[in-house]
Structures are given as C-alpha cells and as structure tokens.
Write an enzyme that holds these catalytic residues in place. Sequence first.
Site, mmCIF file in Angstrom:
data_model
loop_
_atom_site.group_PDB
_atom_site.id
_atom_site.type_symbol
_atom_site.label_atom_id
_atom_site.label_comp_id
_atom_site.label_asym_id
_atom_site.label_seq_id
_atom_site.Cartn_x
_atom_site.Cartn_y
_atom_site.Cartn_z
ATOM 1 N N ARG A 64 0.851 -1.198 0.000
ATOM 2 C CA ARG A 64 0.000 0.000 0.000
ATOM 3 C C ARG A 64 0.875 1.233 0.000
ATOM 4 O O ARG A 64 1.747 1.379 0.853
ATOM 5 C CB ARG A 64 -0.890 0.019 1.245
ATOM 6 N N SER B 51 -7.794 -1.146 1.230
ATOM 7 C CA SER B 51 -8.746 -1.421 2.306
ATOM 8 C C SER B 51 -9.465 -0.178 2.819
ATOM 9 O O SER B 51 -10.228 0.427 2.101
ATOM 10 C CB SER B 51 -8.014 -2.147 3.443
ATOM 11 N N HIS B 52 -9.172 0.206 4.037
ATOM 12 C CA HIS B 52 -9.880 1.305 4.695
ATOM 13 C C HIS B 52 -9.147 2.632 4.544
ATOM 14 O O HIS B 52 -9.567 3.622 5.122
ATOM 15 C CB HIS B 52 -10.030 0.969 6.174
ATOM 16 N N ASP C 89 -15.851 -1.128 5.148
ATOM 17 C CA ASP C 89 -14.710 -0.330 4.689
ATOM 18 C C ASP C 89 -14.632 -0.367 3.165
ATOM 19 O O ASP C 89 -15.517 -0.915 2.501
ATOM 20 C CB ASP C 89 -13.405 -0.828 5.339
ATOM 21 N N ASP D 277 -12.983 -1.998 0.864
ATOM 22 C CA ASP D 277 -13.053 -3.279 0.149
ATOM 23 C C ASP D 277 -14.056 -4.239 0.786
ATOM 24 O O ASP D 277 -14.100 -5.430 0.434
ATOM 25 C CB ASP D 277 -11.673 -3.934 0.024
ATOM 26 N N ASP E 181 -14.404 -5.803 3.548
ATOM 27 C CA ASP E 181 -14.129 -6.961 4.400
ATOM 28 C C ASP E 181 -14.330 -6.628 5.879
ATOM 29 O O ASP E 181 -14.522 -7.508 6.699
ATOM 30 C CB ASP E 181 -12.753 -7.582 4.129
ATOM 31 N N ARG E 182 -14.305 -5.334 6.214
ATOM 32 C CA ARG E 182 -14.550 -4.953 7.613
ATOM 33 C C ARG E 182 -16.024 -4.642 7.841
ATOM 34 O O ARG E 182 -16.759 -4.366 6.896
ATOM 35 C CB ARG E 182 -13.760 -3.705 7.965
ATOM 36 N N THR F 153 -2.089 -10.403 14.836
ATOM 37 C CA THR F 153 -2.936 -9.576 13.984
ATOM 38 C C THR F 153 -2.689 -9.904 12.513
ATOM 39 O O THR F 153 -1.550 -10.049 12.099
ATOM 40 C CB THR F 153 -2.610 -8.092 14.246
ATOM 41 N N GLU G 38 -11.440 -10.130 14.703
ATOM 42 C CA GLU G 38 -10.399 -9.236 15.184
ATOM 43 C C GLU G 38 -11.039 -7.959 15.699
ATOM 44 O O GLU G 38 -12.096 -7.545 15.205
ATOM 45 C CB GLU G 38 -9.451 -8.871 14.041
ATOM 46 N N SER H 184 -10.150 -5.162 15.005
ATOM 47 C CA SER H 184 -10.070 -4.160 13.946
ATOM 48 C C SER H 184 -11.261 -4.258 12.990
ATOM 49 O O SER H 184 -11.125 -4.054 11.804
ATOM 50 C CB SER H 184 -8.764 -4.310 13.189
ATOM 51 N N LYS I 162 -11.776 -11.927 5.808
ATOM 52 C CA LYS I 162 -12.886 -11.507 6.645
ATOM 53 C C LYS I 162 -13.977 -10.978 5.727
ATOM 54 O O LYS I 162 -13.719 -10.674 4.568
ATOM 55 C CB LYS I 162 -12.441 -10.468 7.659
HETATM 56 O O1 LIG Z 1 -1.808 -3.563 11.419
HETATM 57 P P1 LIG Z 1 -3.094 -2.789 11.650
HETATM 58 O O2 LIG Z 1 -3.126 -1.441 11.042
HETATM 59 O O3 LIG Z 1 -3.490 -2.796 13.097
HETATM 60 O O4 LIG Z 1 -4.221 -3.515 10.880
HETATM 61 C C1 LIG Z 1 -4.567 -4.780 11.176
HETATM 62 C C2 LIG Z 1 -5.557 -5.304 10.200
HETATM 63 O O5 LIG Z 1 -5.109 -5.047 8.910
HETATM 64 C C3 LIG Z 1 -5.839 -5.580 7.851
HETATM 65 O O6 LIG Z 1 -7.132 -5.073 7.858
HETATM 66 C C4 LIG Z 1 -5.863 -7.049 8.010
HETATM 67 O O7 LIG Z 1 -6.613 -7.636 6.990
HETATM 68 C C5 LIG Z 1 -6.446 -7.412 9.334
HETATM 69 O O8 LIG Z 1 -6.444 -8.783 9.482
HETATM 70 C C6 LIG Z 1 -5.690 -6.756 10.428
HETATM 71 O O9 LIG Z 1 -6.322 -6.918 11.656
HETATM 72 MG MG LIG Z 2 -10.495 -3.907 4.292
#
Ligand SMILES: O=P(O)(O)OC[C@H]1O[C@H](O)[C@H](O)[C@@H](O)[C@@H]1O
Ligand SMILES: [Mg+2]
Length: 582
Positions: free
Chosen positions: A25, A124-125, A300, A302, A304-305, A368, A387, A389, A400
């Site tokens: 990213r 992602s987000h 989010d 994509d 998945d959240r 994580t 998770e 998150s 997810k």
């Molecule tokens: O490393 P972070 O910014 O806390 O993000 C953690 C998250 O990142 C992504 O979304 C992954 O798919 C998740 O599995 C993870 O929990």
């Molecule tokens: Mg995502």
Amino acid sequence: MVLFNVSRKDTTPFDGQKPGTSGLRKKVKVFIQPNYLENFVQASFNALTAEKVRGATLVVSGDGRYYSKEAIQIITKMSAANGVRRVWIGQNGLLSTPAVSGVIRERIGPDGSKATGAFILTASHNPGGPNEDFGIKYNMENGGPAPEGITNKIYEYTTTIKEYFIAEDLPDVDIATTGVTNFTGPEGPFDVEVFDSASDYVKLMKSIFDFESLRKLLSSPKFTFCYDALHGVGGAYAKRIFVDELGAQESSLLNCTPKEDFGGGHPDPNLTYAKELVARMGLGKSESKGEPPEFGAAADGDADRNMILGKRFFVTPSDSVAIIAANAVEAIPYFSGGLKGVARSMPTSAALDVVAKSLNLKFFEVPTGWKFFGNLMDAGLCSVCGEESFGTGSDHIREKDGIWAVLAWLSILAYKNKDKTEDKFVTVEDIVRQHWAAYGRHYYTRYDYENVDAGAAKELMSYLVKLQSSLSEVNQIIKGIRSDVSNVAHADEFEYKDSVDGSISSHQGIRYLFEDGSRLIFRLSGTGSEGATIRLYIEQYEKDPSKIGRLSQDALAPLVEVALKLSKMQEFTGRSAPTVIT
Ligand SMILES: O=P(O)(O)OC[C@H]1O[C@H](O)[C@H](O)[C@@H](O)[C@@H]1O
Ligand SMILES: [Mg+2]
C-alpha cells in the site's frame, strides 16, 4: 480473434516494495511512477514461478479506488505476456475482497475453468483519490492472502528486478461490459472475462444463511435497518442483497455508490469515520431527526470490515465475534452441525475465550492479520474468527467478510425474535446485554496515534520492552499512578507458533497482562502508508452482573491513565490525545 505480441521491458528496482500486513500500500503518486506497478506484478509472477503462472486463471479486481482501472489494464497485459491463460474481472473492476476469495474458491467459468489466484486492488480502509492510497495484494488458490514465504519472495524479486513482460499491443479491455473476449499470443489463446460482481457472492451467502427468515425480519414493522458502504465496493453488494433479496427499503442504504475517492471520506467503519451512520443510529454528537433504526452497519473500502450498531448502541468488534460464535449453531444454517473451533487475534478482547471455554470449543489466539486464520481453517480447526479491527468472518472463505457479519447479526436477530408474539422486539442491545450477563463483560477500547514519527514510535516500543524485564519495577510505577489498578502478572512480546505448519512469528505486540485479567497491548500498525501508527488496546474483564452496565470510558479510566503514563505516550509522541478512539 485479436493477436498480440510480448514485449520485454528493461527496468530497475524501486525501494520499499515490501508487502505489509495485507499487500503493498502506497500513495497513488508512488504507484503511478513508470514501472512501479509493473515491477511489483512481475516480481509476483516470478515469485509464483512460471509453472504456476502459465495456464493460470487469475482474478483481477478490487474496491474501485482511484488508479484501479489503469492498473487492471496493465495487469491484464502483463498476465497475457507471462503466459496466464485467463483473466477474470468483476464488472467495472469491482469485487470486494471477500467476493474475490469466494470467486477463487467457488466460481466455475463458462468453459469449466477455476481460478488459481487473484490480484486484489485495494488499500482497504485507507482513503482513495489522486493524493491518497492505492494497494495491491496477491491471494492464493485457497482464496486467502499469500503467506509470508511468498510475499518475502515477491519482495526479494523487487530488489533485483531488471525486466518485465507486457503485451503492449493488447487492446484495452472494456471492463464496463460483461462478456468474454478472446485473444491469441505467441503461446496460444488468452481470454478476458468480465462478469457480474455480485452474483457469485449472493449465491454463496444464500448457501450459508436462511434468506427466508431474514426476509421475514426485514419485513417486520418492528425492525428498521441501515447500511453504510462509505462509498466503498460494499455498495455493489448492498443493493443486491439487502434490497433485492431481503426487501429492505432503498432509503436504508447510505453511501452505496462505489466511488474512486470514497466521496472524499475515510472508508473505515468506526465511530469516528462512519459519521453519517453514527448520527443516524443516534450515537453522534448531533443526532439526526427521527427514531434511529434498530440495526445499522458499515463497511470499509473493500468491504471486508464491518461495524455493527444497534439503536444508540455500539457493539465492539470483540463482542461481536463472541456473540456470533455463541449463537452460530442455532441461528445460522451453515453452522448447524457445530463449530470446528474459534479464533481471535491477540489484541482482540478475551470475550471469545469465555464463549469457547463455556461451549467447549477449540480456541486459538493468533497475531494480527487475517492470514493467520487461514491455516487453521484449511486444517479444519476453525469455523468463526474475528479481530478487534472490525474484522469478522468464517471458513466459508479465507478473508474476513463485512456483509457476512451483517447477515450473521441479522440471523441472530431473526432467531431471537422468531415466534415472538408480544410487542417487544429483542434488540441488538438486548442481545449484547444478555450475552454480558451470561458470560461477563470485557470492557474494551483502542487508542490510535496515527502518523506519528516512525523513530519516536520505535523508541516508545523499545522502552516498553525494556520495562518488561522488571515486573516489580512496573508494578511500583503502576501503584504510583493508580493504586486501584491490579498488578501486572506477566509481560512479554507476543510470539505465535502456527500449530499447523510450525512457523514462528515473533514481535507481534507488547503485552502487559494483569492479575485480574485486564490487559494492555501496544502494537505498531502494519497497514499505514506514512509514518507510524501506534495502537494501544485496553481491556478489563468484569464478571459481576451488577457491574457490567457501566459506561466503557468510566470503567476503563484507571487503566487508560496507567497505560498512557506507563508508556510515556505524550513524552515519546508529542501527542496529548489519540487520533481515533474506538
Ligand atoms: O496492522 P493494523 O493497522 O493494526 O491492521 C490490522 C488489520 O489489517 C488488515 O485489515 C488485516 O486484513 C487485518 O487482518 C488486520 O487486523
Ligand atoms: Mg479492508
């Protein structure tokens, strides 16, 4: 039949193409440099080896963020040049991350073909647009993200790359129109199929949930519903599932048109960024007019959240997975035979642990990152996982799944309200409070310090590790801060040994575990694209039913104070407050 040629292009390596927790990213400005994307894609092909790439069927799509359309054309042309047999593209380049996972696992092409992997184009987000983020990650044949062995290899290739291959004269594919286009290259046929983004996913969801009972719930006058896709790819599924299949009103969909820049917003479903939904659910500083809906959810970029809300009520993601696990067998047909096991990431609260213990389920605590659940699922050890998150999911795919989580919650609501003749509707809040009464409550909060100076963040983490060498000193400091907080019983850096392949992941977060079950966890985010993000997770377990109804921030205030002072957060970061609190 259109013919194409393969060109070999000279290139030189770029620094920093190491995929993080979930792929590479970077800012769009970085990605659009000539050869930047090309190098990463060629490195991926090299890492996968010609044997896996030649004749492969690859999915290429994503959350539709800025630069996706260009990237899809480049990856398609490079696929053709590297001997890929087929590329599958979701219409308009849109496929949610869970949908890609499902497509890899389940979809059968018109000629009987099956996908072997995917390039998912998403950050992602993270926000999108010319000045924001783009991302790419590779998923494997099981539908899950490439394991570290592969991502490390990809990275190694990016550091030595000298050439890439591309079919420059392959015409751009019309990704807006479904259908198959056939091409022929030096090594034979190459096809591109553009297909409906939602059909396969809808079919998968229908095989998991009882849509009939969900339809009944949504048509009940006692139930009101709201879904906010934050202009991410979730919008491409929301109308099909919630409106067309389940009969929700169109007006219950917020921000469900996918946009390249997510409407200028931050497509992260939490209480800070999902402002409109939060206001509509009666949780904002300024409430919208009218009675809030009974159920609200957001996704989010994509999709998945997920964030799950009740009327004026926030469900923590840690509680969400525990509640889904506790009710899955009764409420969700896919699980009617029982759960194989459950798992959570280390910083996620221990609410799931209590459910696992009480239902006598196999339980796993992993670092994580969703990829750690994949091995457990492939080995048949885990059915439901989550998770903190805002990630929740199951072994129906290897990512997810935000919409799955919404359907799981709707299923629980449908189950709890079935055969109810009296007027009282069992609400999201009722379900959560009943859960706390049965299992105890894990008060939980997360403080994020975004875009902190990377050096300062590292220093804070080293300081916390150093502190761990003397627990008596730690406890002395804590007593000096708050005498009403219990003692630290154990402190370490989390290390995980994968029980399936034996691999070891170390330095997965700093833990301070208290005698009364409270926990303080410090981690550096693996998903940011600039500076460092420090995450502080604060958790306290309360079994006493008379004490489970407090406001989370009141219950956690002493521990928060200890965490901030013990870590010297302000001294190290210069920040007097976190960027986001969830
Ligand atoms: O490393 P972070 O910014 O806390 O993000 C953690 C998250 O990142 C992504 O979304 C992954 O798919 C998740 O599995 C993870 O929990
Ligand atoms: Mg995502």
